[in-house]
Scaffold this motif. Structure first.
Motif, PDB file in Angstrom:
ATOM      1  N   ASP A 195       0.981  -1.202   0.103  1.00  0.00           N
ATOM      2  CA  ASP A 195       0.081  -0.026   0.156  1.00  0.00           C
ATOM      3  C   ASP A 195       1.022   1.199  -0.050  1.00  0.00           C
ATOM      4  O   ASP A 195       1.589   1.561   0.813  1.00  0.00           O
ATOM      5  N   SER A 197      -0.234   4.187  -0.812  1.00  0.00           N
ATOM      6  CA  SER A 197      -1.252   5.568  -1.091  1.00  0.00           C
ATOM      7  C   SER A 197      -0.658   6.845  -0.400  1.00  0.00           C
ATOM      8  O   SER A 197      -0.909   7.774  -1.141  1.00  0.00           O
ATOM      9  N   PHE A 200       1.965   8.382  -3.240  1.00  0.00           N
ATOM     10  CA  PHE A 200       1.529   8.593  -4.391  1.00  0.00           C
ATOM     11  C   PHE A 200       2.171  10.011  -5.346  1.00  0.00           C
ATOM     12  O   PHE A 200       2.483  10.146  -6.399  1.00  0.00           O
ATOM     13  N   GLY A 232      -3.821  -0.837  -6.840  1.00  0.00           N
ATOM     14  CA  GLY A 232      -4.372  -0.375  -5.490  1.00  0.00           C
ATOM     15  C   GLY A 232      -5.662  -0.837  -5.511  1.00  0.00           C
ATOM     16  O   GLY A 232      -6.181  -1.511  -4.409  1.00  0.00           O
ATOM     17  N   THR A 237      -7.089  -0.735  -1.900  1.00  0.00           N
ATOM     18  CA  THR A 237      -6.713   0.414  -1.386  1.00  0.00           C
ATOM     19  C   THR A 237      -6.726   1.348  -2.642  1.00  0.00           C
ATOM     20  O   THR A 237      -7.016   1.106  -3.699  1.00  0.00           O
ATOM     21  N   MET A 238      -6.208   2.591  -2.026  1.00  0.00           N
ATOM     22  CA  MET A 238      -6.234   3.697  -3.120  1.00  0.00           C
ATOM     23  C   MET A 238      -4.969   3.476  -4.251  1.00  0.00           C
ATOM     24  O   MET A 238      -5.254   3.272  -5.357  1.00  0.00           O
ATOM     25  N   TYR A 239      -3.651   3.293  -3.928  1.00  0.00           N
ATOM     26  CA  TYR A 239      -2.666   3.278  -4.739  1.00  0.00           C
ATOM     27  C   TYR A 239      -1.745   2.131  -4.310  1.00  0.00           C
ATOM     28  O   TYR A 239      -1.589   1.911  -2.909  1.00  0.00           O
ATOM     29  N   ARG A 274     -11.096   4.990   2.098  1.00  0.00           N
ATOM     30  CA  ARG A 274      -9.656   4.589   1.847  1.00  0.00           C
ATOM     31  C   ARG A 274      -9.172   4.491   0.368  1.00  0.00           C
ATOM     32  O   ARG A 274      -8.229   4.526  -0.191  1.00  0.00           O
TER      33      ARG A 274
END
Ligand SMILES: [Zn+2]
Length: 283
Positions: A195, A197, A200, A232, A237-239, A274
């Motif tokens: 992860d 995120s 980024f 992600g 998750t986001m990124y 998230r």
């Protein structure tokens, strides 16, 4: 965790380490030692300025670009790599400087050059190029490629480092774990996703450093949103940055990441927040 790891990142070209730079940054920030190696200077890849200049009629070409020497461009590439590494707190950057196309058969001495780096830095972890045959949509299968050749060379150097050789003055070194960047695989081939995120913006900033490859802010952001966002999203998750293991890992027991335990009990709204950075509307 409390592990102090030494991580060796082996790449064909100066841009290749960026595919997992967020992960390297996380480790560097927690005190792990990270060394980034580029086997070539990258002078023969992505010279966008020269490409565009040569596409013009001869009379319109800028002689400063046309007449650049390979050495000039190599210096530019080295500076880009060092600046990109600095974004992630990485200061140990080494360019071995082999020519392109890079083929192990053309530069068999490159194996011992990397072995020397392994013997010196004694990494616990090596992240290197993928040795697996390119997919249908990638490079043509079995077509020689700098990345795969770097993978084969690094795995050979790994074996030689683990083997005592007459003339050696230092102990052999065995690398505990080897990983390949997920960017060379399909998502469902990943063994795990880190992860990144929180990293980024640094990944976007690193893309922007590669001006010689034609990168510019909108392009960098789009590329990171799509690639890191895809990995992600796949992992929830986001990124994220995906990785593939060299081989099955032997573990003393089953462990579940804290993030997975948290995710198993978190409210749906928290989970969505998230992933997208914003809570779902409440009404
Ligand atoms: Zn590359």
């Amino acid at each position: 965790m409390g592990q102090n790891l030494r991580i060796l990142s082996v790449n064909a070209h100066p841009h290749d380490f960026t595919h997992y730079a967020g992960t390297l940054g996380i480790h560097a920030a927690s005190g792990d030692e990270v060394t980034v190696v580029s086997i070539t200077t990258g002078e023969a890849t992505h010279n966008e300025a020269l490409h565009d200049e040569l596409m013009k009629p001869e009379v319109e070409r800028d002689p400063a670009i046309i007449n650049q020497r390979a050495g000039d461009y190599s210096a530019v590439k080295a500076k880009e790599l060092e600046e990109a590494c600095a974004i992630f707190g990485i200061t140990d950057v080494r360019i071995l400087g082999f020519s392109q196309p890079y083929r192990v058969s053309l530069f068999p001495e490159s194996i011992d050059a990397l072995r020397d780096v392994i013997m010196e830095t004694r990494p616990h972890v090596m992240i290197t190029q993928s040795p697996h045959t390119a997919t249908r949509n990638g490079m043509a299968a079995r077509m020689p490629d700098d990345h795969e050749e770097t993978a084969f060379m690094s795995l050979e150097a790994r074996s030689r480092a683990a083997t005592a050789t007459p003339g050696d003055t230092v102990a052999p070194h065995t690398i505990a774990a080897i990983y390949y960047p997920g960017v060379y695989y399909q998502n469902d081939e990943f063994d795990f996703v880190v992860d990144i995120s929180d990293w980024f913006e640094k990944r976007v900033a690193a893309e922007n450093k590669y001006i010689s490859q034609g990168h510019y802010p909108a392009w960098s952001r789009k590329r990171m949103e799509v690639s890191l966002g895809n990995a992600g999203w796949f992992a929830g998750t986001m990124y994220g940055e995906g990785f593939v293991r060299d081989k099955t890992e032997l573990v003393p027991r089953i462990t579940v990441a804290e993030s997975a335990l948290r995710r198993a009990t978190e409210p749906v709204g928290d989970h969505y927040e998230r992933m997208v950075g914003e809570r779902p509307p409440t009404d």
